[in-house]
Design a protein around this motif. Structure first.
Motif, PDB file in Angstrom:
ATOM      1  N   ARG A 171      -2.725  -3.820  -0.433  1.00  0.00           N
ATOM      2  CA  ARG A 171      -1.456  -3.095  -0.535  1.00  0.00           C
ATOM      3  C   ARG A 171      -1.334  -2.055   0.568  1.00  0.00           C
ATOM      4  NH1 ARG A 171       0.884  -0.414  -6.129  1.00  0.00           N
ATOM      5  NH2 ARG A 171       2.791   0.508  -5.265  1.00  0.00           N
ATOM      6  N   THR A 172      -0.158  -1.977   1.159  1.00  0.00           N
ATOM      7  CA  THR A 172       0.096  -1.007   2.222  1.00  0.00           C
ATOM      8  C   THR A 172       0.456   0.346   1.607  1.00  0.00           C
ATOM      9  OG1 THR A 172       0.919  -2.749   3.687  1.00  0.00           O
ATOM     10  CG2 THR A 172       1.527  -0.479   4.222  1.00  0.00           C
ATOM     11  N   ALA A 173      -0.210   1.390   2.079  1.00  0.00           N
ATOM     12  CA  ALA A 173       0.088   2.741   1.593  1.00  0.00           C
ATOM     13  C   ALA A 173       1.404   3.219   2.201  1.00  0.00           C
ATOM     14  CB  ALA A 173      -1.041   3.684   1.961  1.00  0.00           C
ATOM     15  N   THR A 174       2.216   3.869   1.389  1.00  0.00           N
ATOM     16  CA  THR A 174       3.524   4.352   1.838  1.00  0.00           C
ATOM     17  C   THR A 174       3.720   5.803   1.435  1.00  0.00           C
ATOM     18  OG1 THR A 174       4.629   3.686  -0.220  1.00  0.00           O
ATOM     19  CG2 THR A 174       4.491   2.032   1.552  1.00  0.00           C
ATOM     20  N   ALA A 175       4.765   6.390   1.992  1.00  0.00           N
ATOM     21  CA  ALA A 175       5.114   7.760   1.615  1.00  0.00           C
ATOM     22  C   ALA A 175       5.491   7.827   0.146  1.00  0.00           C
ATOM     23  CB  ALA A 175       6.268   8.255   2.487  1.00  0.00           C
ATOM     24  N   GLU A 176       6.156   6.776  -0.345  1.00  0.00           N
ATOM     25  CA  GLU A 176       6.547   6.757  -1.753  1.00  0.00           C
ATOM     26  C   GLU A 176       5.318   6.708  -2.657  1.00  0.00           C
ATOM     27  OE1 GLU A 176       7.785   4.855   0.607  1.00  0.00           O
ATOM     28  OE2 GLU A 176       9.833   5.651   0.760  1.00  0.00           O
ATOM     29  N   GLY A 177       4.336   5.921  -2.262  1.00  0.00           N
ATOM     30  CA  GLY A 177       3.102   5.853  -3.038  1.00  0.00           C
ATOM     31  C   GLY A 177       2.391   7.185  -3.069  1.00  0.00           C
ATOM     32  N   TYR A 178       2.332   7.839  -1.913  1.00  0.00           N
ATOM     33  CA  TYR A 178       1.711   9.160  -1.882  1.00  0.00           C
ATOM     34  C   TYR A 178       2.491  10.137  -2.757  1.00  0.00           C
ATOM     35  CZ  TYR A 178       0.346  13.783  -0.348  1.00  0.00           C
ATOM     36  OH  TYR A 178      -0.072  15.091  -0.329  1.00  0.00           O
ATOM     37  N   GLY A 179       3.810  10.016  -2.755  1.00  0.00           N
ATOM     38  CA  GLY A 179       4.635  10.898  -3.578  1.00  0.00           C
ATOM     39  C   GLY A 179       4.330  10.752  -5.056  1.00  0.00           C
ATOM     40  N   LEU A 180       4.033   9.533  -5.501  1.00  0.00           N
ATOM     41  CA  LEU A 180       3.688   9.322  -6.907  1.00  0.00           C
ATOM     42  C   LEU A 180       2.410  10.063  -7.285  1.00  0.00           C
ATOM     43  CD1 LEU A 180       4.445   5.495  -7.309  1.00  0.00           C
ATOM     44  CD2 LEU A 180       5.774   7.405  -8.216  1.00  0.00           C
ATOM     45  N   VAL A 181       1.405   9.978  -6.414  1.00  0.00           N
ATOM     46  CA  VAL A 181       0.138  10.654  -6.700  1.00  0.00           C
ATOM     47  C   VAL A 181       0.311  12.172  -6.612  1.00  0.00           C
ATOM     48  CG1 VAL A 181      -2.302  10.833  -6.074  1.00  0.00           C
ATOM     49  CG2 VAL A 181      -1.110   8.654  -5.811  1.00  0.00           C
ATOM     50  N   ARG A 182       1.091  12.623  -5.653  1.00  0.00           N
ATOM     51  CA  ARG A 182       1.346  14.060  -5.517  1.00  0.00           C
ATOM     52  C   ARG A 182       2.075  14.593  -6.734  1.00  0.00           C
ATOM     53  NH1 ARG A 182       5.338  14.540  -1.194  1.00  0.00           N
ATOM     54  NH2 ARG A 182       6.672  13.967  -2.942  1.00  0.00           N
ATOM     55  N   ASP A 183       3.074  13.860  -7.224  1.00  0.00           N
ATOM     56  CA  ASP A 183       3.810  14.300  -8.408  1.00  0.00           C
ATOM     57  C   ASP A 183       2.900  14.343  -9.635  1.00  0.00           C
ATOM     58  OD1 ASP A 183       6.034  14.465  -6.822  1.00  0.00           O
ATOM     59  OD2 ASP A 183       6.942  12.596  -7.536  1.00  0.00           O
TER      60      ASP A 183
END
Length: 203
Positions: A173-185
């Motif tokens: 799976r390619t890491a994305t800004a949206e994915g990082y946003g989920l973990v940050r939230d």
């Protein structure tokens, strides 16, 4: 059919070009070499091995255990377990330190590293607040399971973040800004979360 005839037929069959399309793995080559070696030993047992089967039997048992050990050690499940222990014994960085690293990685577009550091921030923050017990070698899935026991209302989010982390680091799976946003939230939400038992009034 004798053993020699069977071996000859097998070699002729494997010589077919269709078998050359798939290269055997190192484990498969070691396994086949060990089987071939054992076959040669067995055919020579009565003649060339001093002591015959009294010596050859224990030797074969040792070799079989070695081959089994190689297969078990190199199988995919074990490799995954070795790689998955991303929350190591390093105690130098605090949760805030991991968050700062995550933000720097995200700003540079390095989202796999950003997701990893944010998950480490989650793990360290929960340990610092005694929500979970400090433990080196914890995986993302174990983090989700242990935290869900204390914060069941965050179970879905925790397992979702763990699955994302595993897919990014150990899948395709390619890491994305949206994915990082989920973990940050998730990290931000967990910072104010208190285990249910801690909210009960003291008698």
């Amino acid at each position: 059919m004798s053993r020699e005839d069977a071996a000859r037929v097998a070699r002729e069959e494997l010589a077919d070009p269709i078998y050359g399309e798939a290269e055997p793995s190192l484990v498969e080559r070691l396994y086949m070499w060990a089987l071939d070696w054992l076959e040669q030993l067995m055919t020579q047992a009565g003649r060339s091995v001093p002591g015959g089967w009294w010596v050859l039997g224990p030797l074969l048992a040792v070799v079989a255990l070695l081959v089994l050990g190689i297969i078990l050690y190199t199988r995919p499940a074990r490799r995954s377990r070795r790689r998955a222990t991303v929350f190591g014994a390093d105690t130098e960085l605090t949760a805030a330190d991991h968050r700062d690293l995550a933000e720097r990685h995200a700003a540079e577009g390095r989202y796999p590293e950003a997701i990893r550091e944010r998950m480490r921030a989650v793990n360290r923050d929960l340990e610092e607040r005694a929500v979970i017990t400090p433990r080196p070698g914890r995986t993302a899935t174990e983090l989700a399971a242990e935290t869900s026991a204390a914060l069941p209302e965050r179970r879905a989010d925790l397992y979702g973040a763990a699955a994302l982390f595993n897919d990014v680091w150990y899948g395709d799976r390619t890491a994305t800004a949206e994915g990082y946003g989920l973990v940050r939230d998730l990290d931000d939400a967990l910072r104010s979360a208190v285990p249910a038992a801690s909210t009960e009034p003291t008698p």
